[in-house]
Motif scaffolding. Structure first.
Motif, PDB file in Angstrom:
ATOM      1  N   LEU A  32      30.464  53.421 -44.236  1.00 53.12           N
ATOM      2  CA  LEU A  32      29.087  53.840 -43.958  1.00 53.12           C
ATOM      3  C   LEU A  32      28.252  53.983 -45.227  1.00 53.12           C
ATOM      4  N   ARG A  33      28.878  54.350 -46.309  1.00 51.87           N
ATOM      5  CA  ARG A  33      28.145  54.451 -47.580  1.00 51.87           C
ATOM      6  C   ARG A  33      27.631  53.073 -47.991  1.00 51.87           C
ATOM      7  N   ASN A  34      28.467  52.072 -47.825  1.00 54.57           N
ATOM      8  CA  ASN A  34      28.093  50.701 -48.148  1.00 54.57           C
ATOM      9  C   ASN A  34      26.960  50.226 -47.221  1.00 54.57           C
ATOM     10  N   LEU A  35      27.057  50.543 -45.936  1.00 51.38           N
ATOM     11  CA  LEU A  35      26.009  50.164 -44.985  1.00 51.38           C
ATOM     12  C   LEU A  35      24.686  50.820 -45.360  1.00 51.38           C
ATOM     13  N   GLN A  36      24.732  52.103 -45.679  1.00 45.57           N
ATOM     14  CA  GLN A  36      23.518  52.809 -46.051  1.00 45.57           C
ATOM     15  C   GLN A  36      22.910  52.208 -47.322  1.00 45.57           C
ATOM     16  N   GLN A  37      23.745  51.858 -48.281  1.00 48.34           N
ATOM     17  CA  GLN A  37      23.261  51.241 -49.514  1.00 48.34           C
ATOM     18  C   GLN A  37      22.692  49.848 -49.228  1.00 48.34           C
ATOM     19  N   ALA A  38      23.311  49.107 -48.317  1.00 46.66           N
ATOM     20  CA  ALA A  38      22.806  47.779 -47.957  1.00 46.66           C
ATOM     21  C   ALA A  38      21.400  47.882 -47.372  1.00 46.66           C
ATOM     22  N   LEU A  39      21.168  48.878 -46.525  1.00 48.28           N
ATOM     23  CA  LEU A  39      19.831  49.084 -45.978  1.00 48.28           C
ATOM     24  C   LEU A  39      18.831  49.385 -47.093  1.00 48.28           C
ATOM     25  N   GLU A  40      19.210  50.281 -47.986  1.00 54.92           N
ATOM     26  CA  GLU A  40      18.309  50.675 -49.061  1.00 54.92           C
ATOM     27  C   GLU A  40      17.961  49.506 -49.979  1.00 54.92           C
ATOM     28  N   GLN A  41      18.871  48.542 -50.127  1.00 58.57           N
ATOM     29  CA  GLN A  41      18.629  47.394 -51.004  1.00 58.57           C
ATOM     30  C   GLN A  41      18.031  46.193 -50.270  1.00 58.57           C
ATOM     31  N   SER A  42      17.807  46.322 -48.984  1.00 61.10           N
ATOM     32  CA  SER A  42      17.219  45.233 -48.199  1.00 61.10           C
ATOM     33  C   SER A  42      15.744  45.052 -48.556  1.00 61.10           C
ATOM     34  N   LEU A  43      15.244  43.862 -48.329  1.00 60.63           N
ATOM     35  CA  LEU A  43      13.826  43.580 -48.537  1.00 60.63           C
ATOM     36  C   LEU A  43      12.985  44.460 -47.612  1.00 60.63           C
ATOM     37  N   GLU A  44      13.403  44.575 -46.366  1.00 61.01           N
ATOM     38  CA  GLU A  44      12.644  45.335 -45.364  1.00 61.01           C
ATOM     39  C   GLU A  44      13.598  45.861 -44.307  1.00 61.01           C
ATOM     40  N   VAL A  45      13.343  47.061 -43.848  1.00 61.58           N
ATOM     41  CA  VAL A  45      14.045  47.637 -42.704  1.00 61.58           C
ATOM     42  C   VAL A  45      12.974  48.235 -41.804  1.00 61.58           C
ATOM     43  N   LEU A  46      12.995  47.863 -40.554  1.00 55.96           N
ATOM     44  CA  LEU A  46      12.090  48.443 -39.570  1.00 55.96           C
ATOM     45  C   LEU A  46      12.968  49.054 -38.491  1.00 55.96           C
ATOM     46  N   SER A  47      12.804  50.344 -38.256  1.00 58.11           N
ATOM     47  CA  SER A  47      13.638  51.024 -37.266  1.00 58.11           C
ATOM     48  C   SER A  47      12.796  51.523 -36.107  1.00 58.11           C
ATOM     49  N   ALA A  48      13.440  51.648 -34.952  1.00 56.09           N
ATOM     50  CA  ALA A  48      12.803  52.150 -33.737  1.00 56.09           C
ATOM     51  C   ALA A  48      13.419  53.499 -33.398  1.00 56.09           C
ATOM     52  N   TRP A  49      12.572  54.438 -32.999  1.00 55.18           N
ATOM     53  CA  TRP A  49      12.999  55.809 -32.757  1.00 55.18           C
ATOM     54  C   TRP A  49      12.473  56.318 -31.425  1.00 55.18           C
ATOM     55  N   ASP A  50      13.304  57.047 -30.716  1.00 53.49           N
ATOM     56  CA  ASP A  50      12.898  57.813 -29.548  1.00 53.49           C
ATOM     57  C   ASP A  50      12.996  59.266 -29.986  1.00 53.49           C
ATOM     58  N   ASP A  51      11.876  59.832 -30.389  1.00 51.92           N
ATOM     59  CA  ASP A  51      11.813  61.150 -31.012  1.00 51.92           C
ATOM     60  C   ASP A  51      12.622  61.105 -32.308  1.00 51.92           C
ATOM     61  N   GLU A  52      13.703  61.855 -32.420  1.00 52.80           N
ATOM     62  CA  GLU A  52      14.524  61.885 -33.633  1.00 52.80           C
ATOM     63  C   GLU A  52      15.753  60.986 -33.531  1.00 52.80           C
ATOM     64  N   LYS A  53      15.840  60.204 -32.472  1.00 57.13           N
ATOM     65  CA  LYS A  53      17.027  59.384 -32.197  1.00 57.13           C
ATOM     66  C   LYS A  53      16.781  57.931 -32.617  1.00 57.13           C
ATOM     67  N   LEU A  54      17.612  57.435 -33.533  1.00 55.73           N
ATOM     68  CA  LEU A  54      17.552  56.032 -33.940  1.00 55.73           C
ATOM     69  C   LEU A  54      18.038  55.181 -32.769  1.00 55.73           C
ATOM     70  N   ILE A  55      17.179  54.274 -32.296  1.00 52.26           N
ATOM     71  CA  ILE A  55      17.562  53.454 -31.138  1.00 52.26           C
ATOM     72  C   ILE A  55      17.635  51.971 -31.459  1.00 52.26           C
ATOM     73  N   GLY A  56      17.137  51.567 -32.636  1.00 52.25           N
ATOM     74  CA  GLY A  56      17.216  50.160 -32.997  1.00 52.25           C
ATOM     75  C   GLY A  56      16.718  49.922 -34.401  1.00 52.25           C
ATOM     76  N   LEU A  57      17.068  48.764 -34.922  1.00 52.73           N
ATOM     77  CA  LEU A  57      16.535  48.386 -36.235  1.00 52.73           C
ATOM     78  C   LEU A  57      16.677  46.899 -36.455  1.00 52.73           C
ATOM     79  N   VAL A  58      15.844  46.415 -37.363  1.00 54.54           N
ATOM     80  CA  VAL A  58      15.943  45.060 -37.873  1.00 54.54           C
ATOM     81  C   VAL A  58      15.969  45.185 -39.390  1.00 54.54           C
ATOM     82  N   ARG A  59      16.873  44.416 -40.005  1.00 56.44           N
ATOM     83  CA  ARG A  59      17.047  44.468 -41.461  1.00 56.44           C
ATOM     84  C   ARG A  59      16.867  43.073 -42.026  1.00 56.44           C
ATOM     85  N   ILE A  60      16.017  42.974 -43.058  1.00 62.49           N
ATOM     86  CA  ILE A  60      15.653  41.692 -43.655  1.00 62.49           C
ATOM     87  C   ILE A  60      16.106  41.653 -45.112  1.00 62.49           C
ATOM     88  N   VAL A  61      16.691  40.539 -45.518  1.00 60.81           N
ATOM     89  CA  VAL A  61      17.001  40.287 -46.915  1.00 60.81           C
ATOM     90  C   VAL A  61      16.285  39.001 -47.328  1.00 60.81           C
TER      91      VAL A  61
END
Length: 136
Positions: A32-61
């Motif tokens: 999970l640390r690697n996944l979190q770092q991969a998101l942070e180093q991505s060109l773009e991350v757009l996430s979808a939320w239902d209140d405080e709940k992460l329900i989806g995302l798209v990650r671009i490099v």
């Protein structure tokens, strides 16, 4: 239900674990640390939320100018078929509309093919393109 979208790359390991495990992408959640770092180093991350709940995302490099690669697009199973992935994809494609090469690699399935084709992608097995991948 009101869905909101965020371009923040700061998403907790717990939220990422729930989302990626729900869609059975467990190769990502082994580190999970690697996944979190991969998101942070991505060109773009757009996430979808239902209140405080992460329900989806798209990650671009990529470089965002000549090429972008859609690395991940996923939505919790209980939220699928509600247009969330389409909204994520359309927002990304709009933002990067001037990028000539917009690429992704995914597994074959009728619903998967339909989703990408309705969003303007053409399969490399149709037309003059060829695709190669080396997976470790």
């Amino acid at each position: 239900m009101t869905i909101s979208f965020s371009s923040s790359k700061k998403i907790s390991k717990e939220q990422l674990s729930i989302l990626y495990n729900d869609v059975e992408w467990s190769a990502y959640t082994k580190d999970l640390r690697n996944l979190q770092q991969a998101l942070e180093q991505s060109l773009e991350v757009l996430s979808a939320w239902d209140d405080e709940k992460l329900i989806g995302l798209v990650r671009i490099v990529g470089d965002g100018l000549t090429i972008l690669y859609i690395q991940d697009i996923l939505v919790l199973n209980s939220y699928q078929n509600q247009g969330i992935a389409t909204q994520l994809m359309q927002q990304i494609l709009k933002k990067f509309k001037n990028v000539r090469q917009q690429v992704l690699l995914t597994e074959e399935a009728p619903d998967v093919r339909h989703f990408y084709e309705k969003n303007g992608f053409q399969s490399c097995d149709k037309g003059s393109l060829v695709a190669f991948a080396k997976m470790n």
